[in-house]
Design an enzyme around this catalytic site. Structure first.
Site, short mmCIF file in Angstrom:
data_model
loop_
_atom_site.label_atom_id
_atom_site.label_comp_id
_atom_site.label_asym_id
_atom_site.label_seq_id
_atom_site.Cartn_x
_atom_site.Cartn_y
_atom_site.Cartn_z
N GLY A 26 0.80 -1.20 0.00
CA GLY A 26 0.00 0.00 0.00
C GLY A 26 0.84 1.26 0.00
N ASP A 138 -13.09 -3.87 3.79
CA ASP A 138 -12.16 -4.64 2.96
C ASP A 138 -11.85 -5.99 3.60
OD1 ASP A 138 -10.69 -4.99 0.64
OD2 ASP A 138 -8.89 -3.99 1.41
#
Length: 436
Positions: A26, A138
């Site tokens: 990320g 998520d």
């Protein structure tokens, strides 16, 4: 190639980084480190300079704060938040384990008992999140780890939001997906309102994956996958693995419903069904280090569900007798008028409030939940009704034994209900709306 920090770097003269970064994920890098003050291993997650614009830094700090807000053994603890050479970092509990994605790649579909143990623990985390109005958004196999003791840990709160809290609920999504195709709910795909039922969808997709070794929606392209998620009835894991118990098949099917109203109301329903199945856990070679008995005991502790009474706010924690009588009358009127779903919700809410006042063993709590379960029968939602009735049966069985009159009556009622369900057309008994 190493990043902007070097091996052995000391942060705050306390956290000494390891020999190399564990991953680039990320927004930055993840390092193993040692906490010299408390003599323990930790994880340090950085924002990399290449990603360190103001919005990314804000999101990084926000994720750390959200993770810290959710105080639960199924979430890695946040130990510290700091800055090194102008770059923010967060110090986290180190989890010795494996992601469910890697576990599936190594082991294939998991035993039913392990799927139940993992699902029950994740349900516990989601219920704790619901109590503070947090939505993860998520939930997927790569964001859940199974540690060497058999405990499931929910990771990565980068997309999470907290309802009505401006500090956490606004997030700029420049170049960032709002979820993961195949696991993100239809309402996320369509940009609609999300709530705790959004995470239940992700859990359903994850359970499907654990049971079958395949995601529920695996189209050739992203667009075909999305189209299947939005337009098609949710799949059943028994289509790929016939030995899955009917109750588990029904549960996963309902969790994957397109309409959030067709999913279970809370993660507590999921836990109630899965927890009793988390027994006789077989070894997982190369993953678990404890004995099976120790793993099972630990999983049972970590997988606990907070008291449902905590779901009520302080302003509704006290229910006067007159208010109870009035609310009961309102629920009865709703049921008599054919508003079965509204009546069921009212009875479940009253059960939660009454339990806070008088404890979970009070007879009225059981009676209210029984009424709520039965209210789904005239809607044709036999799967959901039978799941709730079975949860009540298991509760009564533990309290009163197999020869108890209520236990025997519930067994007959569930058997009759399942027989009725078998006779109903598929469009009524097994469609997306059937398992609410």
């Amino acid at each position: 190639m190493l990043g902007f920090v070097v091996p052995g770097t000391s942060l705050k003269d306390r956290y000494r980084l390891g020999r190399f970064p564990l991953a680039h994920k990320g927004m930055g890098e993840v390092w193993s480190a040692h906490d010299a003050l408390l003599d323990r291993p930790v994880i340090v997650k950085f924002v990399s300079p290449a990603m360190s614009d103001r919005d990314v830094v804000r999101r990084f700090r926000r994720e750390a704060l959200l993770t810290a807000r959710l105080d639960h053994p199924g979430v890695p603890a946040v130990y510290d938040l700091g800055e090194h050479a102008g770059q923010p970092y967060v110090v986290l509990q180190k989890i010795d384990g494996i992601t469910l994605t890697d576990l599936l790649a190594e082991q294939g579909p998991l035993p039913i008992s392990w799927v139940a143990a993992i699902g029950a623990q994740v349900s516990s985390v989601l219920l704790a999140a619901q109590q503070i109005h947090l939505v993860h958004r998520d939930i997927k196999p790569s964001n859940i780890m199974l540690d060497t003791h058999g405990a499931a840990k929910v990771l990565d709160f980068g997309l999470a939001v907290i309802r009505d809290d401006e500090r956490y609920s606004k997030i700029t999504q420049t170049g960032q997906s709002m979820g993961t195709v195949g696991y993100m709910s239809p309402e996320q795909i369509l940009g609609e309102h999300t709530d705790h039922r959004t995470d239940l969808y992700g859990l359903g997709a994850t359970l499907f994956d654990l049971l079958t070794g395949h995601p529920p929606f695996d189209g050739v392209t992203t667009m075909t996958t999305v189209r299947h998620q939005i337009a098609d009835p949710p799949p059943r894991p028994t289509q790929r693995r016939p030995d899955i118990p009917r109750a588990v098949d029904d549960l996963v099917h309902s969790l994957l419903a397109v309409d959030p109203d067709d999913r279970p109301d809370t993660a507590a329903e999921v836990y109630a069904l899965l927890a009793p199945l988390a027994r006789e856990l077989p070894p997982i070679p190369g993953v678990l280090t404890d004995t099976v008995e120790a793993v099972q005991a630990y999983a049972a502790i970590v997988g606990r569900v907070p008291r449902p009474a905590l779901l009520t706010s302080p302003t509704t924690s006290a229910l006067a007798a007159s208010d109870l009588e009035q609310s009961l009358e309102e629920a009865e009127h709703l049921h008599a008028a054919g508003e079965f779903r509204a009546a069921a919700r009212r009875w479940r809410h009253l059960a939660t409030q009454h339990e806070q006042l008088h404890g979970e063993n009070h007879p009225l709590v059981f009676d209210l939940r029984l009424r709520a379960a039965r209210a789904h029968i005239p809607l044709g939602e036999h799967g959901r009704a039978s799941r709730q009735l079975d949860a009540l049966l298991q509760e009564r069985l533990r309290a009163a034994g197999p020869e108890d009159a209520v236990v025997l009556a519930l067994r007959r009622e569930i058997a009759h209900l399942m027989a009725q369900r078998q006779r109903l057309p598929r469009s009524r008994s097994d469609g997306p709306a059937a398992d609410r």
